[in-house]
Design a protein around this motif. Structure first.
Motif, PDB file in Angstrom:
ATOM      1  N   VAL A 107       0.825  -1.208   0.000  1.00 33.21           N
ATOM      2  CA  VAL A 107       0.000   0.000   0.000  1.00 33.21           C
ATOM      3  C   VAL A 107       0.859   1.259   0.000  1.00 33.21           C
ATOM      4  O   VAL A 107       2.070   1.204   0.229  1.00 33.21           O
ATOM      5  CB  VAL A 107      -0.959   0.003   1.215  1.00 33.21           C
ATOM      6  N   ASN A 108       0.212   2.391  -0.263  1.00 32.28           N
ATOM      7  CA  ASN A 108       0.935   3.661  -0.362  1.00 32.28           C
ATOM      8  C   ASN A 108       1.245   4.292   0.985  1.00 32.28           C
ATOM      9  O   ASN A 108       2.234   5.019   1.126  1.00 32.28           O
ATOM     10  CB  ASN A 108       0.122   4.645  -1.195  1.00 32.28           C
ATOM     11  N   SER A 109       0.382   4.045   1.982  1.00 35.02           N
ATOM     12  CA  SER A 109       0.585   4.640   3.300  1.00 35.02           C
ATOM     13  C   SER A 109      -0.170   3.832   4.340  1.00 35.02           C
ATOM     14  O   SER A 109      -1.121   3.105   4.024  1.00 35.02           O
ATOM     15  CB  SER A 109       0.128   6.105   3.323  1.00 35.02           C
ATOM     16  N   VAL A 110       0.265   3.991   5.596  1.00 31.92           N
ATOM     17  CA  VAL A 110      -0.309   3.225   6.707  1.00 31.92           C
ATOM     18  C   VAL A 110      -0.466   4.136   7.913  1.00 31.92           C
ATOM     19  O   VAL A 110       0.430   4.926   8.222  1.00 31.92           O
ATOM     20  CB  VAL A 110       0.592   2.024   7.095  1.00 31.92           C
ATOM     21  N   ASP A 111      -1.618   4.031   8.597  1.00 31.58           N
ATOM     22  CA  ASP A 111      -1.727   4.643   9.917  1.00 31.58           C
ATOM     23  C   ASP A 111      -2.062   3.581  10.935  1.00 31.58           C
ATOM     24  O   ASP A 111      -2.673   2.548  10.605  1.00 31.58           O
ATOM     25  CB  ASP A 111      -2.762   5.779   9.946  1.00 31.58           C
ATOM     26  N   VAL A 112      -1.665   3.811  12.177  1.00 33.08           N
ATOM     27  CA  VAL A 112      -1.848   2.841  13.257  1.00 33.08           C
ATOM     28  C   VAL A 112      -2.438   3.551  14.469  1.00 33.08           C
ATOM     29  O   VAL A 112      -2.513   4.776  14.518  1.00 33.08           O
ATOM     30  CB  VAL A 112      -0.522   2.147  13.618  1.00 33.08           C
ATOM     31  N   VAL A 113      -2.823   2.756  15.471  1.00 35.98           N
ATOM     32  CA  VAL A 113      -3.619   3.298  16.563  1.00 35.98           C
ATOM     33  C   VAL A 113      -2.805   3.707  17.789  1.00 35.98           C
ATOM     34  O   VAL A 113      -3.350   4.306  18.714  1.00 35.98           O
ATOM     35  CB  VAL A 113      -4.712   2.273  16.957  1.00 35.98           C
ATOM     36  N   SER A 122       4.870   4.305   9.478  1.00 32.75           N
ATOM     37  CA  SER A 122       3.445   4.600   9.609  1.00 32.75           C
ATOM     38  C   SER A 122       3.293   5.836  10.481  1.00 32.75           C
ATOM     39  O   SER A 122       4.262   6.324  11.068  1.00 32.75           O
ATOM     40  CB  SER A 122       2.694   3.414  10.230  1.00 32.75           C
ATOM     41  N   VAL A 123       2.074   6.351  10.557  1.00 33.27           N
ATOM     42  CA  VAL A 123       1.779   7.475  11.441  1.00 33.27           C
ATOM     43  C   VAL A 123       0.678   7.048  12.408  1.00 33.27           C
ATOM     44  O   VAL A 123      -0.118   6.161  12.109  1.00 33.27           O
ATOM     45  CB  VAL A 123       1.345   8.734  10.670  1.00 33.27           C
ATOM     46  N   VAL A 124       0.641   7.682  13.552  1.00 33.59           N
ATOM     47  CA  VAL A 124      -0.376   7.372  14.564  1.00 33.59           C
ATOM     48  C   VAL A 124      -1.571   8.290  14.354  1.00 33.59           C
ATOM     49  O   VAL A 124      -1.434   9.516  14.309  1.00 33.59           O
ATOM     50  CB  VAL A 124       0.185   7.555  15.987  1.00 33.59           C
ATOM     51  N   VAL A 125      -2.754   7.676  14.215  1.00 38.86           N
ATOM     52  CA  VAL A 125      -3.997   8.432  14.122  1.00 38.86           C
ATOM     53  C   VAL A 125      -4.957   7.896  15.167  1.00 38.86           C
ATOM     54  O   VAL A 125      -5.425   6.762  15.081  1.00 38.86           O
ATOM     55  CB  VAL A 125      -4.637   8.340  12.720  1.00 38.86           C
ATOM     56  N   HIS A 126      -5.211   8.717  16.175  1.00 37.12           N
ATOM     57  CA  HIS A 126      -6.187   8.381  17.198  1.00 37.12           C
ATOM     58  C   HIS A 126      -7.571   8.868  16.791  1.00 37.12           C
ATOM     59  O   HIS A 126      -7.741   9.568  15.789  1.00 37.12           O
ATOM     60  CB  HIS A 126      -5.815   9.044  18.536  1.00 37.12           C
ATOM     61  N   ARG A 127      -8.515   8.544  17.592  1.00 39.42           N
ATOM     62  CA  ARG A 127      -9.847   9.131  17.463  1.00 39.42           C
ATOM     63  C   ARG A 127      -9.745  10.649  17.644  1.00 39.42           C
ATOM     64  O   ARG A 127      -8.911  11.133  18.421  1.00 39.42           O
ATOM     65  CB  ARG A 127     -10.757   8.543  18.540  1.00 39.42           C
ATOM     66  N   VAL A 150      -5.315  13.401   6.706  1.00 35.72           N
ATOM     67  CA  VAL A 150      -5.334  14.153   5.453  1.00 35.72           C
ATOM     68  C   VAL A 150      -4.038  13.919   4.686  1.00 35.72           C
ATOM     69  O   VAL A 150      -4.049  13.665   3.467  1.00 35.72           O
ATOM     70  CB  VAL A 150      -5.529  15.662   5.723  1.00 35.72           C
ATOM     71  N   ALA A 151      -2.906  13.975   5.378  1.00 35.18           N
ATOM     72  CA  ALA A 151      -1.613  13.764   4.721  1.00 35.18           C
ATOM     73  C   ALA A 151      -1.511  12.363   4.128  1.00 35.18           C
ATOM     74  O   ALA A 151      -0.981  12.180   3.038  1.00 35.18           O
ATOM     75  CB  ALA A 151      -0.479  14.008   5.725  1.00 35.18           C
ATOM     76  N   CYS A 152      -2.042  11.381   4.858  1.00 37.43           N
ATOM     77  CA  CYS A 152      -2.033  10.000   4.353  1.00 37.43           C
ATOM     78  C   CYS A 152      -2.880   9.865   3.088  1.00 37.43           C
ATOM     79  O   CYS A 152      -2.461   9.254   2.106  1.00 37.43           O
ATOM     80  CB  CYS A 152      -2.552   9.049   5.420  1.00 37.43           C
ATOM     81  N   LEU A 153      -4.070  10.417   3.120  1.00 37.14           N
ATOM     82  CA  LEU A 153      -4.993  10.267   1.996  1.00 37.14           C
ATOM     83  C   LEU A 153      -4.574  11.107   0.805  1.00 37.14           C
ATOM     84  O   LEU A 153      -4.986  10.844  -0.331  1.00 37.14           O
ATOM     85  CB  LEU A 153      -6.415  10.628   2.435  1.00 37.14           C
ATOM     86  N   ASP A 154      -3.741  12.128   1.037  1.00 34.14           N
ATOM     87  CA  ASP A 154      -3.205  12.945  -0.052  1.00 34.14           C
ATOM     88  C   ASP A 154      -1.980  12.312  -0.699  1.00 34.14           C
ATOM     89  O   ASP A 154      -1.575  12.690  -1.800  1.00 34.14           O
ATOM     90  CB  ASP A 154      -2.802  14.335   0.471  1.00 34.14           C
TER      91      ASP A 154
END
Length: 378
Positions: free
Chosen positions: A156-162, A178-183, A371-375
């Protein structure tokens, strides 16, 4: 407006993963990203913000599912997998956002192979140490799932984790950044309810019970503490799976099957402290070290001290200790857990403890990272 197709293999109105996604979607729209949510499950729910597009790749009757799952995780592109990918590709999107829960990993990997449109992958629970490790039906596929998971993460192009610990874990074992994306929580609620008067002790819990044995031990210790201090004790339990609730604490436990989060927060704000447990079993070590129970975000909104009943290597313990939101205990006896209850009852929170935890963990930075991940590469 950028169009992103969000793909899950679980229902949009149930579970911690759905809570996290629902918190991000409105904020993403304000940033110019329009998210269309589709899901693949056996049943459909009345949820206007999402659309069922078919059945999941796994599940159903045991024998048929065993054969089917074995084929899928050993790389066989079954007719259902091909059909699922074709349905997704038929929908217009500038990017695909796949949640890597169970068969979501298979979808992400195949999408990345079939299209040049960017594919972003979100991991809330480690596939092998979390999902496969906790599922009896599929445990035999763990070794193969580990291989497929690594392939998907690199495809995949990018990954986020919890959690930060999950980010470190995948960097170490897979070499994947990866980057951390919380609620995302826009703000903390202004609470009207307060803990009950003297001579009472009210404790709260919401969501999953990860181990019936430790949960029962806490109930015993809570009763024990109440008798020692001559207190009237209530344990408010919201939205728990009743299969894990002990049946011999009917006078202690106030079992509330389901509430909206706002209703739950108002109810739990009456409590003196919150109880959070994460599994002790070594088989779940990776799960507890990398995942993060969504109830933490509810507890931070409740703004009451947290008793984290968990090994100190867990992500839950790390957050409670780092932000001084309460205490952690590894107690596995009634006496030791009773002592921990005594300590949490005396615990003094700093005035801004929950405000700082909210700002540091669950603020707008999570939306900006997504946003950065989806861009990325779009």
């Amino acid at each position: 407006m950028k169009k992103v197709l969000l793909i899950t293999t679980f229902l949009p109105n149930i579970g911690g993963g759905s809570v996290i996604l629902r918190s991000l979607i409105p904020a993403l729209k304000e940033k110019g990203i329009d998210v269309e949510w589709i899901y693949f499950t056996e049943k459909e729910v009345d949820f206007p913000e999402a659309k069922r597009l078919g059945e999941g790749l796994m599940g159903g009757k045991l024998v048929k599912d065993t054969v089917n799952s074995g084929l899928l995780w050993h790389g066989i592109k079954t007719p259902q997998l091909i059909s699922t990918i074709n349905k997704i590709l038929s929908l217009k999107a500038d990017a695909y956002w796949v949640i890597g829960h169970s068969d979501g990993i298979l979808i992400a990997k195949e999408l990345a192979r079939r299209t040049s449109i960017p594919v972003h992958l979100t991991i809330h629970d480690d596939l092998v140490g979390g999902w496969f490790g906790r599922t009896r039906r599929y445990r035999w596929l763990s070794k193969q799932a580990k291989k497929v998971f690594a392939e998907a993460m690199h495809a995949v192009n990018s990954v986020d984790v919890v959690s930060e610990s999950m980010r470190r874990y995948y960097q170490k074992i897979l070499g994947v950044d990866s980057v951390v994306v919380h609620r995302y929580l826009p703000n903390l609620p202004q609470l009207e309810s307060k803990p009950s008067e003297q001579n009472t002790l009210v404790v709260g819990h919401i969501g999953s019970i990860y181990s019936a044995d430790e949960f029962r031990l806490f109930c015993q210790a809570l009763e024990n503490y109440g008798k020692q201090q001559k207190l009237s004790v209530q344990f408010i339990v919201i939205g728990a799976d009743r299969r894990f609730l002990p049946t011999d604490f009917s006078e202690l436990i106030v079992d509330i099957p389901q509430l909206t989060e706002n209703e739950a927060i108002a109810k739990l704000a009456q409590c003196h402290f919150m109880y959070a447990m994460y599994p002790f079993d070594n088989a779940f070590a990776i799960f507890r070290q990398t995942s993060l129970p969504t109830k933490v975000t509810t507890y931070i909104q409740v703004q009451r001290p947290i008793l984290a009943h968990t090994p100190t290597d867990s992500s839950l313990a790390e957050i409670v200790n780092t932000h001084r939101l309460g205490i952690t205990t590894e107690a596995l006896s009634v006496a030791a857990l009773t002592e921990a209850i005594a300590r949490i009852c005396e615990y003094k929170l700093s005035d801004r403890a929950f405000e700082l935890a909210h700002n540091g963990l669950f603020g707008m930075e999570n939306v900006n990272r997504m946003v950065a991940c989806l861009d990325k590469n779009a």
